[in-house]
Scaffold this active site. Structure first.
Site, short mmCIF file in Angstrom:
data_model
loop_
_atom_site.label_atom_id
_atom_site.label_comp_id
_atom_site.label_asym_id
_atom_site.label_seq_id
_atom_site.Cartn_x
_atom_site.Cartn_y
_atom_site.Cartn_z
N THR A 19 0.84 -1.21 0.00
CA THR A 19 0.00 0.00 0.00
C THR A 19 0.87 1.25 0.00
O THR A 19 0.37 2.34 -0.28
CB THR A 19 -0.90 0.02 1.26
OG1 THR A 19 -0.08 -0.25 2.39
CG2 THR A 19 -2.00 -1.03 1.17
N GLY A 102 17.32 -10.76 3.62
CA GLY A 102 16.43 -11.54 2.75
C GLY A 102 15.23 -12.10 3.48
O GLY A 102 14.67 -13.12 3.09
N SER A 108 17.96 -3.77 4.88
CA SER A 108 18.59 -2.77 4.02
C SER A 108 18.20 -1.35 4.44
O SER A 108 19.06 -0.47 4.59
CB SER A 108 18.16 -3.09 2.58
OG SER A 108 18.45 -2.07 1.73
N GLU A 140 17.55 3.54 -2.10
CA GLU A 140 17.04 2.27 -2.65
C GLU A 140 16.47 2.48 -4.06
O GLU A 140 16.74 1.71 -4.97
CB GLU A 140 15.96 1.68 -1.73
CG GLU A 140 16.50 1.46 -0.33
CD GLU A 140 16.13 0.12 0.27
OE1 GLU A 140 15.97 -0.86 -0.47
OE2 GLU A 140 16.00 0.07 1.51
N ASP A 152 9.38 1.12 5.10
CA ASP A 152 10.49 0.56 5.87
C ASP A 152 11.37 1.66 6.45
O ASP A 152 11.78 1.60 7.62
CB ASP A 152 11.36 -0.36 4.99
CG ASP A 152 10.54 -1.48 4.37
OD1 ASP A 152 9.39 -1.67 4.78
OD2 ASP A 152 11.07 -2.15 3.47
N TYR A 201 8.96 -8.13 -6.99
CA TYR A 201 8.44 -6.91 -6.37
C TYR A 201 8.20 -5.85 -7.46
O TYR A 201 7.14 -5.23 -7.53
CB TYR A 201 9.44 -6.39 -5.32
CG TYR A 201 8.95 -5.19 -4.55
CD1 TYR A 201 8.31 -5.34 -3.32
CD2 TYR A 201 9.12 -3.89 -5.04
CE1 TYR A 201 7.86 -4.25 -2.61
CE2 TYR A 201 8.67 -2.80 -4.34
CZ TYR A 201 8.05 -2.98 -3.13
OH TYR A 201 7.60 -1.89 -2.42
C1 GLA Z 1 8.98 -4.01 0.99
C2 GLA Z 1 9.16 -2.57 0.54
C3 GLA Z 1 8.11 -1.67 1.19
C4 GLA Z 1 6.70 -2.23 1.00
C5 GLA Z 1 6.64 -3.71 1.34
C6 GLA Z 1 5.31 -4.33 0.98
O1 GLA Z 1 9.24 -4.12 2.35
O2 GLA Z 1 10.44 -2.10 0.89
O3 GLA Z 1 8.22 -0.38 0.66
O4 GLA Z 1 6.23 -1.98 -0.29
O5 GLA Z 1 7.66 -4.45 0.70
O6 GLA Z 1 4.32 -3.80 1.79
#
Ligand code: GLA
Length: 345
Positions: A19, A102, A108, A140, A152, A201
């Site tokens: 989201t 991972g 990270s 990133e 994150d 992703y």
């Molecule tokens: C990873 C990405 C976040 C987010 C999640 C999924 O952790 O770094 O930004 O998109 O996946 O919610």
């Protein structure tokens, strides 16, 4: 040369997946595992990184491109620290981490944020933690080529132990909500590792972009569910958008439940979120579905995959007084899984 130190925790997302680049809400919490960085500024352009996990220090140059090495986040962070005027040259970095890589626990983001916080101390900077989180995301997105959202970085820069961070990723406004007394959020590694750089992703991001183009908005999470249901668009893009809009409602339900101490409602939102990630966002794996199902059968109030998906960890909401027995039975059924951390009030 003086050394500067900083700490950043790992994070677990309780609910609100994918989201954070679709205009929505997330609910991450800081873990007790984390990492510590010691930074010494250098006058040359070398970024020398050592870590307890690796034998020899990695020697990189500030002008190096990302090469897929574990030191990439370090080089990217030192570059951004130069852009922010916090450093003028390279750095010698010593990293001590208890966050498994991972695993979807933001190792990270924690590394980059801790380096930027240490660089802020070194350079006497006045940037807020939110500004550092935004700069960390740039490392990133732009340097490492990972198209992640902001969850994150915000979580590891600002979350405090014992609380979950109800974060509006569109406006970067947040509220720290106290975790329950009676239950813990238990993080279990599935045994399957994942990397945000492995392409899956990014593929989800592209599919969301197709839905965004169709609806003419960046904020899939804010669209009415009926509007998505009635729209004629590619079925994959439609499922991704439906996940985003329904997940948004579940994050709000979870925040309300946490504030009201309604564990059953919190657990329901977590369980429903897993179904949506499995069927609409298609980011789970059969082994992870089985682990989540066991976690629920063995008595968790709620359980779901957490993080970017395709491996990594699950999070389960478990009554504190049953946690030990629950964990023992879960790990007996799933020998490849392992306990990572548990957070609560
Ligand atoms: C990873 C990405 C976040 C987010 C999640 C999924 O952790 O770094 O930004 O998109 O996946 O919610």
């Amino acid at each position: 040369m003086t050394d500067f130190t900083a700490h950043a925790p790992g994070r677990v997302n309780l609910i609100g997946e994918h989201t954070d680049y679709n205009g929505g809400m997330v609910l991450p919490a800081a873990l007790s595992i984390g990492l510590d960085v010691t930074l010494a500024p250098r006058e040359d352009d070398t970024v020398a990184v050592s870590s307890g996990d690796y034998d020899a220090p990695e020697i990189r140059n500030l002008s190096d491109d990302a090469v897929g090495e574990w030191s990439d986040p370090c080089v990217g962070a030192v570059r951004v620290a130069n852009d922010l005027g916090l450093l003028s040259g390279g750095a010698t970095l010593e990293v001590q981490s208890t966050i498994p890589e991972g695993s979807g626990l933001s190792s990270s983001a924690a590394l980059i944020v801790a380096i930027l916080k240490a660089a802020r101390a070194a350079g006497g900077g006045t940037q807020s933690d939110v500004e550092l989180a935004v700069a960390a995301r740039r490392v990133e997105n732009e340097y490492m080529g990972v198209p992640c959202g902001i969850m994150d970085q915000m979580a590891v820069a600002l979350a405090t132990p014992g609380t979950a961070m109800a974060l509006d990723t569109k406006h970067l406004e947040y509220d720290l909500v106290t975790l329950p007394d009676s239950h813990e959020m238990v993080v279990i590694h599935s045994g399957l590792t994942r990397k945000l750089t492995d392409g899956r992703y990014a593929a989800r991001k592209v599919e969301c972009d197709a839905a965004k183009a169709h609806f003419g908005t960046n904020d899939l999470c804010l669209l009415p569910v009926e509007q998505i249901e009635q729209a004629e668009l590619d079925p994959i893009a439609k499922r991704r958008a439906l996940h985003c809009a329904t997940e948004q409602a579940r994050v709000w339900a979870a925040i309300d439940a946490l504030k009201a101490g309604d564990i059953a409602a919190l657990g329901q939102a977590m369980n429903d979120s897993h179904v949506s990630m499995r069927d609409l966002f298609e980011m789970s794996l059969p082994e992870i579905d089985a682990l989540v199902a066991s976690a629920q059968e063995l008595g968790a109030a709620g359980a779901r995959l957490t993080g970017g998906g395709f491996g990594g960890c699950i999070v389960a909401c478990v009554a504190k007084d049953t946690r030990e027995a629950w964990l023992e039975q879960l790990l007996a059924r799933h020998p490849q899984a392992r306990f990572i951390d548990a957070v609560g009030a």
